[in-house]
Design a protein around this motif. Structure first.
Motif, PDB file in Angstrom:
ATOM      1  N   UNK A 160     -11.580   3.298   1.957  1.00 40.50           N
ATOM      2  CA  UNK A 160     -10.496   3.519   1.009  1.00 40.50           C
ATOM      3  C   UNK A 160      -9.222   2.875   1.538  1.00 40.50           C
ATOM      4  N   UNK A 161      -8.211   2.818   0.722  1.00 45.01           N
ATOM      5  CA  UNK A 161      -6.962   2.171   1.118  1.00 45.01           C
ATOM      6  C   UNK A 161      -6.237   1.644  -0.104  1.00 45.01           C
ATOM      7  N   UNK A 162      -4.991   1.258   0.097  1.00 46.40           N
ATOM      8  CA  UNK A 162      -4.171   0.761  -0.999  1.00 46.40           C
ATOM      9  C   UNK A 162      -4.803  -0.505  -1.615  1.00 46.40           C
ATOM     10  N   UNK A 163      -4.411  -0.828  -2.852  1.00 45.75           N
ATOM     11  CA  UNK A 163      -4.962  -2.017  -3.508  1.00 45.75           C
ATOM     12  C   UNK A 163      -4.722  -3.288  -2.690  1.00 45.75           C
ATOM     13  N   UNK A 164      -5.743  -4.120  -2.639  1.00 44.12           N
ATOM     14  CA  UNK A 164      -5.576  -5.440  -2.040  1.00 44.12           C
ATOM     15  C   UNK A 164      -5.554  -5.498  -0.526  1.00 44.12           C
ATOM     16  N   UNK A 165      -5.872  -4.405   0.146  1.00 44.51           N
ATOM     17  CA  UNK A 165      -5.826  -4.409   1.609  1.00 44.51           C
ATOM     18  C   UNK A 165      -7.036  -5.113   2.230  1.00 44.51           C
ATOM     19  N   UNK A 166      -8.050  -5.373   1.402  1.00 47.27           N
ATOM     20  CA  UNK A 166      -9.222  -6.097   1.901  1.00 47.27           C
ATOM     21  C   UNK A 166     -10.474  -5.237   2.018  1.00 47.27           C
ATOM     22  N   UNK A 167     -10.513  -4.144   1.263  1.00 46.88           N
ATOM     23  CA  UNK A 167     -11.658  -3.225   1.326  1.00 46.88           C
ATOM     24  C   UNK A 167     -12.965  -3.925   0.966  1.00 46.88           C
ATOM     25  N   UNK A 168     -12.953  -4.669  -0.135  1.00 41.60           N
ATOM     26  CA  UNK A 168     -14.193  -5.317  -0.583  1.00 41.60           C
ATOM     27  C   UNK A 168     -14.624  -6.418   0.386  1.00 41.60           C
ATOM     28  N   UNK A 169     -13.656  -7.124   0.920  1.00 46.39           N
ATOM     29  CA  UNK A 169     -13.971  -8.187   1.883  1.00 46.39           C
ATOM     30  C   UNK A 169     -14.584  -7.563   3.142  1.00 46.39           C
TER      31      UNK A 169
END
Ligand SMILES: Nc1nc2c(ncn2[C@@H]2O[C@H](COP(=O)(O)OP(=O)(O)OP(=O)(O)O)[C@@H](O)[C@H]2O)c(=O)[nH]1
Ligand SMILES: [Mg+2]
Length: 259
Positions: free
Chosen positions: A47-56
């Motif tokens: 989890x984490x704020x939008x765009x922090x690179x979770x999916x990457x």
């Protein structure tokens, strides 16, 4: 359908998760017919704020766990929009290279307007994947509000992903995101300010790792730290397995965690 699920039939997995998402009673009925998985899945929340690179980061974790021989399931949980928005599209693109791997199952889940039910639906979807023999289950959700954080209560290990340059945001995150994190990842470690963010967070959290997800840097260390966190969870397993069905609720393990 339970038999097909336990045989690892991917179409059965997709179908049963859809039933659960739509609150079709058939979904729960199938789950009730599945035998408890003897080994159990290893459920990791990202989890984490939008765009922090979770999916990457998840893309890299998929690769690492596939290298270790595990079947990997991914649930990208979209709390904010009942109809899937751009974020989920991005998630799929980030993980696209695994789309043809039959040992990887990637699924986006949306709330369809029922906010409170999302954590429950996510837990059930994880159970479906567990029944189908997925040894590692990764759950991505944007960590900005209570609903998102609730989703993280169904996992064993919570990874909070942050990017450098948080500044005052750290104070706000301490009351939410960082509080529930078992492991904090400072991703985009190639960016300016990464050192400062690492230093600030280490004052607050025990386990802080630096990664550059786009280059695969720090992933081996992250895998090792996740495994370490999982090891003490193993001590709980006999107890967890006494219960029929859900074994994924962190809250029910209160007291077993050291932190
Ligand atoms: N410089 C740099 N960019 C990165 C790194 N990891 C990810 N990115 C970029 O950051 C952007 C967002 O990455 P995602 O993986 O989609 O982030 P996310 O947290 O899943 O985003 P949402 O799902 O929309 O919340 C993309 O353009 C990535 O290429 C990194 O380690 N360094
Ligand atoms: Mg994403």
């Amino acid at each position: 359908m339970a038999k097909q699920l336990e045989a690892g039939d991917v179409r059965a997995v997709a179908r049963v998760i859809s039933w659960l998402e739509n609150r079709d009673p058939a979904g729960a009925a199938v789950l009730a017919h599945c035998a408890p998985s003897p080994k159990g899945a290893f459920v990791i929340g990202v989890t984490g704020y939008p765009g922090t690179g979770k999916s990457t980061l998840i893309d890299q974790l998929i690769m690492a766990y596939r290298d270790l021989g595990a079947k990997v399931g991914v649930l990208a949980v979209d709390v904010s929009s009942p109809v899937t928005g751009g974020a989920l599209l991005g998630d799929r693109i980030r993980m696209q290279r695994h789309a043809d791997d039959p040992q990887v199952f990637i699924r986006s889940m949306a709330t369809r307007g029922q906010k409170g039910g999302l954590a429950g639906a996510t837990r059930q979807a994880a159970q479906v994947l567990e029944a189908a023999g997925y040894g590692v289950i990764l759950i991505e959700t944007v960590g900005v509000g209570q609903n998102e954080l609730d989703v993280m209560h169904v996992v064993h290990t919570v990874i909070a992903v942050v990017a450098p340059g948080l500044g005052d945001d750290i104070q706000a995150m301490k009351a939410g995101l960082l509080e529930i994190a078992d492991i904090v990842v400072v991703n985009k470690g190639d960016r300016d300010g990464a050192d400062t963010t690492l230093r600030d967070l280490r004052e607050w959290c025990k386990t802080v790792i630096r990664t550059v997800a786009v280059k695969g840097e720090g992933i081996a260390e992250l895998i090792a730290v996740i495994a370490e966190h999982e090891r003490w969870r193993d001590l709980d397993r006999p107890q967890l397995h006494k219960r029929r069905g859900p074994s994924l609720d962190r809250r029910s393990r209160a007291g077993s965690s050291s932190g």
